[in-house]
Scaffold this motif. Structure first.
Motif, mmCIF file in Angstrom:
data_model
loop_
_atom_site.group_PDB
_atom_site.id
_atom_site.type_symbol
_atom_site.label_atom_id
_atom_site.label_comp_id
_atom_site.label_asym_id
_atom_site.label_seq_id
_atom_site.Cartn_x
_atom_site.Cartn_y
_atom_site.Cartn_z
ATOM 1 N N LEU A 164 -9.353 3.854 17.040
ATOM 2 C CA LEU A 164 -9.230 3.222 15.729
ATOM 3 C C LEU A 164 -7.981 3.744 15.019
ATOM 4 O O LEU A 164 -7.382 4.744 15.440
ATOM 5 N N ALA A 165 -7.626 3.091 13.909
ATOM 6 C CA ALA A 165 -6.408 3.441 13.177
ATOM 7 C C ALA A 165 -6.576 4.665 12.281
ATOM 8 O O ALA A 165 -5.606 5.134 11.682
ATOM 9 N N GLN A 189 -8.729 -0.682 5.947
ATOM 10 C CA GLN A 189 -9.157 -1.821 6.743
ATOM 11 C C GLN A 189 -10.607 -1.696 7.174
ATOM 12 O O GLN A 189 -11.207 -0.618 7.140
ATOM 13 N N ALA A 191 -12.359 -2.521 10.751
ATOM 14 C CA ALA A 191 -12.057 -2.848 12.137
ATOM 15 C C ALA A 191 -13.253 -3.571 12.748
ATOM 16 O O ALA A 191 -14.390 -3.129 12.591
ATOM 17 N N GLN A 200 -10.642 -3.305 19.800
ATOM 18 C CA GLN A 200 -10.634 -3.862 18.457
ATOM 19 C C GLN A 200 -10.080 -5.281 18.536
ATOM 20 O O GLN A 200 -8.984 -5.508 19.028
ATOM 21 N N SER A 202 -10.277 -7.575 15.773
ATOM 22 C CA SER A 202 -9.838 -8.123 14.485
ATOM 23 C C SER A 202 -9.665 -6.981 13.491
ATOM 24 O O SER A 202 -10.307 -5.923 13.612
ATOM 25 N N THR A 203 -8.775 -7.206 12.514
ATOM 26 C CA THR A 203 -8.506 -6.212 11.476
ATOM 27 C C THR A 203 -8.515 -6.894 10.119
ATOM 28 O O THR A 203 -7.740 -7.827 9.893
ATOM 29 N N TRP A 204 -9.401 -6.438 9.232
ATOM 30 C CA TRP A 204 -9.450 -6.991 7.881
ATOM 31 C C TRP A 204 -8.769 -5.988 6.953
ATOM 32 O O TRP A 204 -9.294 -4.909 6.686
ATOM 33 N N LYS A 205 -7.587 -6.342 6.487
ATOM 34 C CA LYS A 205 -6.796 -5.435 5.667
ATOM 35 C C LYS A 205 -7.030 -5.694 4.179
ATOM 36 O O LYS A 205 -7.326 -6.812 3.767
#
Length: 331
Positions: A164-165, A189, A191, A200, A202-205
């Motif tokens: 993960l980020a 975000q 994840a 991962q 998709s990423t919802w920022k």
């Protein structure tokens, strides 16, 4: 003098009756206070054994886990000499307690019957929140600077890791779609992970919202509920796109959120010493109550099967003894 005393007594009785009426009308009513003896420092997550009527409490600042008998309202056992226990889960299959320890990077397994250790999995730093995947029979643990680990509880082995980020906080599993939604506040975000491929997808920022720590799901296939700390808001996100559906202001320093499907309302527990009760309908989110707890009482656990909300209150300047506050939703 006697008249004055009687007048004071009547006034006190009237105020007491008013307080009772107000309490009876509150969306949450405290029904019990379970003391935790000799527990200092921060208390983190909790888990429950419904059949055995037991609550397990990760006492991070005390390096311990307490087992509480909910019938008697007393702690009946303690696991000591842990290293900053944060996440905790109970596995009915095997009668096991799973504890994620931030201090020594371990996930430890104990027999609930006698609290004896039965195995350890070495993980990355800051082992944190835990979720159980009952469909797959696995345990998922967030840890380190960015990872979600999948553990096989039978032989206590690490199955896979998803990068993960940043450090993961609250997360939820969509068992039907075999996905996980993970709060990553360092990356600002959410994840979305595919548990089959271990990637991962998709990423919802978020640009104007920070500190997304607690998360909940609104039923099967419903919105993803995320609470942000800055500004403090409860936000409902579309599970397919991550777009914002509804939002409402909440209390500060939130660490847990739960959805009560029976009453269609959320419980948000906050470190500033209150629980926000938020009603959901098709059109809006509406705060219907603010229930006081104590400063630092951030973590909670709602158990629909017991119809109870458990809130961990740490010992401090005004609370000499740590305790579990037990609330009954009303009606």
């Amino acid at each position: 003098m006697r008249t004055a005393i009687m007048a004071f007594a009547i006034a006190a009785m009237t105020q007491a009756a008013t307080d009772v009426c107000q309490a009876a009308d509150a969306p949450l009513i405290q029904v019990q206070r379970i003391p935790l003896e000799n527990v200092r420092g921060r208390i983190d997550h909790m888990a429950v054994d419904i059949a055995g009527n037991r609550l397990f409490v990760a006492e991070l600042g005390n390096d311990s886990v307490d087992m509480v008998d909910l019938k008697s309202g007393k702690a009946t056992g303690r696991i000591s000499n842990l290293k900053e226990p944060q996440g905790i889960a109970y596995l009915s299959d095997g009668d096991l307690i799973v504890v994620a320890n931030a201090g020594d990077r371990s996930v430890r397994f104990f027999r609930a019957a006698d609290l004896a250790p039965v195995g350890t999995v070495a993980l990355g730093e800051d082992a944190d929140d835990i979720r159980t995947d009952t469909a797959g029979g696995r345990v998922l643990v967030g840890y380190g600077n960015g990872g979600l680990a999948e553990i096989e509880p039978t032989n206590r082995s690490l199955v896979s890791e998803i990068k993960l980020a940043g450090h993961p906080e609250g997360f939820e599993i969509d068992r039907k779609a075999n996905r996980a939604f993970v709060n990553v506040p360092d990356g600002r975000q959410v994840a979305v992970l595919d548990l089959r491929s271990g990637k991962q997808v998709s990423t919802w920022k978020f640009t104007s919202l920070n500190g997304n720590f607690p998360m909940a799901r609104v039923g099967s296939g419903g919105p993803v509920a995320v609470v942000f700390r800055s500004p403090p808001k409860l936000v409902l996100l579309d599970p397919a796109t991550g777009s914002v559906e509804q939002s409402v202001d909440v209390c500060g320093d939130a660490d847990d959120v739960f959805f009560d499907g029976k009453r269609q309302q959320f419980y948000v527990s906050c470190g500033d010493g209150e629980i926000d009760v938020i009603e959901r309908d098709a059109n809006a989110l509406k705060t219907i109550g603010n229930v006081g707890t104590s400063a630092g009482a951030r973590t909670s656990l709602f158990v629909p099967e017991l119809d109870r909300l458990f809130v961990a209150a740490r010992a401090g300047w005004f609370e000499s003894q740590a305790a579990i506050l037990v609330f009954r939703p009303s009606p």
